[in-house]
Design an enzyme around this catalytic site. Structure first.
Site, PDB file in Angstrom:
ATOM      1  N   ASP A 198      62.767  56.418  50.074  1.00  0.00           N
ATOM      2  CA  ASP A 198      62.621  57.104  48.625  1.00  0.00           C
ATOM      3  C   ASP A 198      62.256  56.087  47.661  1.00  0.00           C
ATOM      4  O   ASP A 198      62.819  55.150  47.267  1.00  0.00           O
ATOM      5  CB  ASP A 198      63.865  57.655  48.290  1.00  0.00           C
ATOM      6  CG  ASP A 198      63.924  58.502  47.159  1.00  0.00           C
ATOM      7  OD1 ASP A 198      62.898  58.484  46.280  1.00  0.00           O
ATOM      8  OD2 ASP A 198      65.029  58.911  46.627  1.00  0.00           O
ATOM      9  N   HIS A 372      68.216  59.375  42.323  1.00  0.00           N
ATOM     10  CA  HIS A 372      67.670  58.496  43.212  1.00  0.00           C
ATOM     11  C   HIS A 372      67.787  56.966  42.917  1.00  0.00           C
ATOM     12  O   HIS A 372      68.420  56.672  41.695  1.00  0.00           O
ATOM     13  CB  HIS A 372      66.085  58.571  42.831  1.00  0.00           C
ATOM     14  CG  HIS A 372      65.591  60.099  43.155  1.00  0.00           C
ATOM     15  ND1 HIS A 372      65.216  60.388  44.402  1.00  0.00           N
ATOM     16  CD2 HIS A 372      65.324  60.903  42.452  1.00  0.00           C
ATOM     17  CE1 HIS A 372      64.589  61.796  44.502  1.00  0.00           C
ATOM     18  NE2 HIS A 372      64.900  62.106  43.177  1.00  0.00           N
TER      19      HIS A 372
HETATM   20 ZN   LIG Z   1      62.608  65.097  46.334  1.00  0.00          ZN
HETATM   21 ZN   LIG Z   2      66.002  65.731  46.203  1.00  0.00          ZN
END
Ligand SMILES: [Zn+2]
Ligand SMILES: [Zn+2]
Length: 558
Positions: A198, A372
């Protein structure tokens, strides 16, 4: 790392999410069999007028439908699950994910009337399952929706790991941490060949704060404003945020109502799964709000992204039938606008102020943290996973570039760090990771129930929005080669009517002359006359107004 000779190569096909935030979708292929990893949507950008949402192009999956064994979901966000309703029209496949991810994904699929086309298979934390051509292991990670997974594909080429959307939250609200120790075990034995990770916050230094810090802030914000009604907007899938809002509300003597369809549905779903805990008597129906005094009320609402038809936007414009903003209200926006939504959110905040409400948002108080990983956590994952090769995923192009750089700094061999985009295909075999061609992966624009409105339609819409349209209708007698009266000119969005009158008359005359001349020169078909009309009118419009509206000639034969 020694591998048995001639084991089947692994192919990875990226269909979306590499170069934008949204419409995440990839394929993991072993022995010609395909596992689809997430099928997400993207919210439209400002230059996509009238588009409701954007999908990955699914033609690759449609054409290879007989090779697709399953869809595996990393988590329940719409940028990972929202496209399922479209995929299932063409494919009948089992869908694996955590119970919550499946529950969230299911809503949209059932709304589309495709509930009977899917088989939903829930998997537990840490479970390892045979799915199609290989074993898939579901590893817990922390994110802004509960029960998210990283996925480890046990392939003939070793482990291919996908981080899913993740952060490394050491004090998550539910105590379920990112399972770094399991990732470490896999890194030791058998080793991780390829890591996909990510990239959303790859430009941000340091570490993302724990979700539990938001709870402390919310409590303080609530206690500091006794006697006042609270309205808190957040993502309806952010169950841990909702939990903390409820906890803060209860701690300050308030009851809680939900507003917005998905908020009510998700609260119910999360309670039924035991993920959300609400003491008895706390929840009440928004229609009974008048029974309580302002200091006893907390409303949890959708609309934290300024979506035009959401509960919060309607409150801001005074159009919400259930709830009107009062001057003493406190509105908390417990979210950060996703790129592209800043303007809409700013507009909603402005309107709320106009109604006299106090607005508490993430710019002023720490009422939001990201889901995130930042650079510190991204480094941590790479150092624990020790991958032989690396591909940054989930991000705009610049996020991918920064993440690739970071992987090289973490000693992943430079030629084994590949920067890929939507449509790229890679191959992993004994020799390592290499590029392997491309597949179609354009944007699929959805407007209402229409499948794909296409690039041409969007170009037309942009032109209409920016320059307007000028239309000319002319009747012609093709046999005799003459006009049946003066052409009629109609316009929208081009020039202001009173000033236009002389201009329209002139335009009519210019088109009449052009058509007459064309017929004298022998033109006898509608198409070439249209061309002449468009050219003459376009030239006049350009000269007189320095604009380029859409020109639409209509030639009618009598
Ligand atoms: Zn996402
Ligand atoms: Zn997500």
């Amino acid at each position: 790392m020694a591998k048995p000779p001639r084991a089947a190569p692994v192919r990875i096909v990226f269909l979306g999410g590499l170069g934008e935030i949204g419409r995440n979708c990839a394929c993991v292929e072993v022995d010609g069999r395909i596992i689809v990893l997430d099928v997400g949507i993207m919210f439209p950008e400002p230059d996509m007028p009238g588009v409701d949402l954007v999908l990955p192009e699914l033609s690759y999956l449609r054409e290879n439908a007989d090779r697709v064994d399953a869809v595996v979901l990393t988590h329940g966000h719409e940028d990972h699950t929202g496209g399922l309703a479209y995929l299932l029209r063409d494919l009948r496949v089992p869908i694996y994910g955590s119970e919550l991810s499946l529950g969230l994904a299911r809503n949209r699929v059932e709304e589309a009337g495709l509930g009977d086309r899917a088989t939903w298979i829930p998997v537990a934390d840490g479970e390892r399952r045979r799915i199609g051509p290989c074993d898939v292991e579901f590893i817990p990670v922390t994110h802004s929706v509960p029960n998210a997974f990283a996925l480890a594909f046990h392939t003939p080429q070793g482990i291919v790991m996908h981080s899913g959307d993740f952060k490394i939250d050491l004090q998550p609200v539910d105590g379920r941490r990112t399972d770094l120790s399991r990732i470490g075990e896999l890194a030791e034995d058998p080793g991780i060949r390829l890591l996909l990770s990510d990239s959303t916050n790859a430009e941000e230094q340091g570490y993302t704060l724990s979700e539990s810090t938001v709870g402390a802030t919310l409590r303080r914000v609530f206690i500091a404003r006794p006697g006042r009604r609270f309205i808190v907007a957040c993502f309806a899938s952010h169950i841990h945020r909702i939990q903390q809002v409820i906890d803060a509300a209860v701690a300050s003597g308030r009851r809680v109502a939900t507003l917005g369809r998905s908020m009510g549905k998700n609260v119910e779903l999360a309670r039924s799964l035991g993920i959300l805990t609400v003491p008895d008597g706390v929840l009440f129906d928004i229609d009974e709000i008048d029974r309580f005094s302002p200091g006893e009320i907390c409303v949890i609402s959708t609309g934290s992204q300024g979506e035009p038809m959401s509960a919060l936007s309607l409150m801001a414009t005074g159009d919400n039938k259930r709830l009107q903003i009062e001057p003493d209200d406190v509105v908390v926006i417990s979210a950060h606008p996703i790129p592209g939504n800043e303007w809409s959110v700013g507009r909603v905040i402005d309107e709320l102020h106009r109604r006299g409400a106090e607005v508490v948002h993430s710019g002023a108080e720490a009422v939001h943290v990201s889901g995130h990983a930042r650079q510190g956590e991204l480094r941590t994952l790479i150092s624990v996973a020790k991958p032989d090769s690396f591909i940054p995923v989930h991000g705009e192009f610049r996020h991918l570039v920064h993440h690739a750089e970071l992987a090289r700094e973490m000693d992943v061999p430079s030629d084994q760090v590949l920067l890929c985009e939507d449509g790229d295909t890679v191959r992993l075999d004994e020799k390592g990771l290499q590029r392997d061609g491309t597949v179609p992966a354009g944007y699929l624009y959805v407007d209402g129930t229409v499948g794909d409105v296409g690039h041409g339609v969007l170009r037309d819409r942009r032109l209409l929005a920016e320059e307007g349209v000028v239309m000319v209708v002319a009747t012609v007698d093709l046999q005799e080669g003459e006009l049946g009266g003066m052409p009629q000119i109609a316009t929208k969005g081009w020039v202001h009517a009173p000033e236009a009158e002389a201009l329209l008359e002139e335009a009519s005359k210019v088109v009449a002359d052009a058509l007459t001349q064309a017929m004298i020169d022998g033109a006898r078909d509608v198409e070439s006359l249209s061309r002449h009309a468009r050219k003459a009118l376009g030239r006049l419009v350009g000269e007189r107004t320095r604009r380029r509206p859409m020109i639409v000639p209509v030639i009618i034969e009598v």
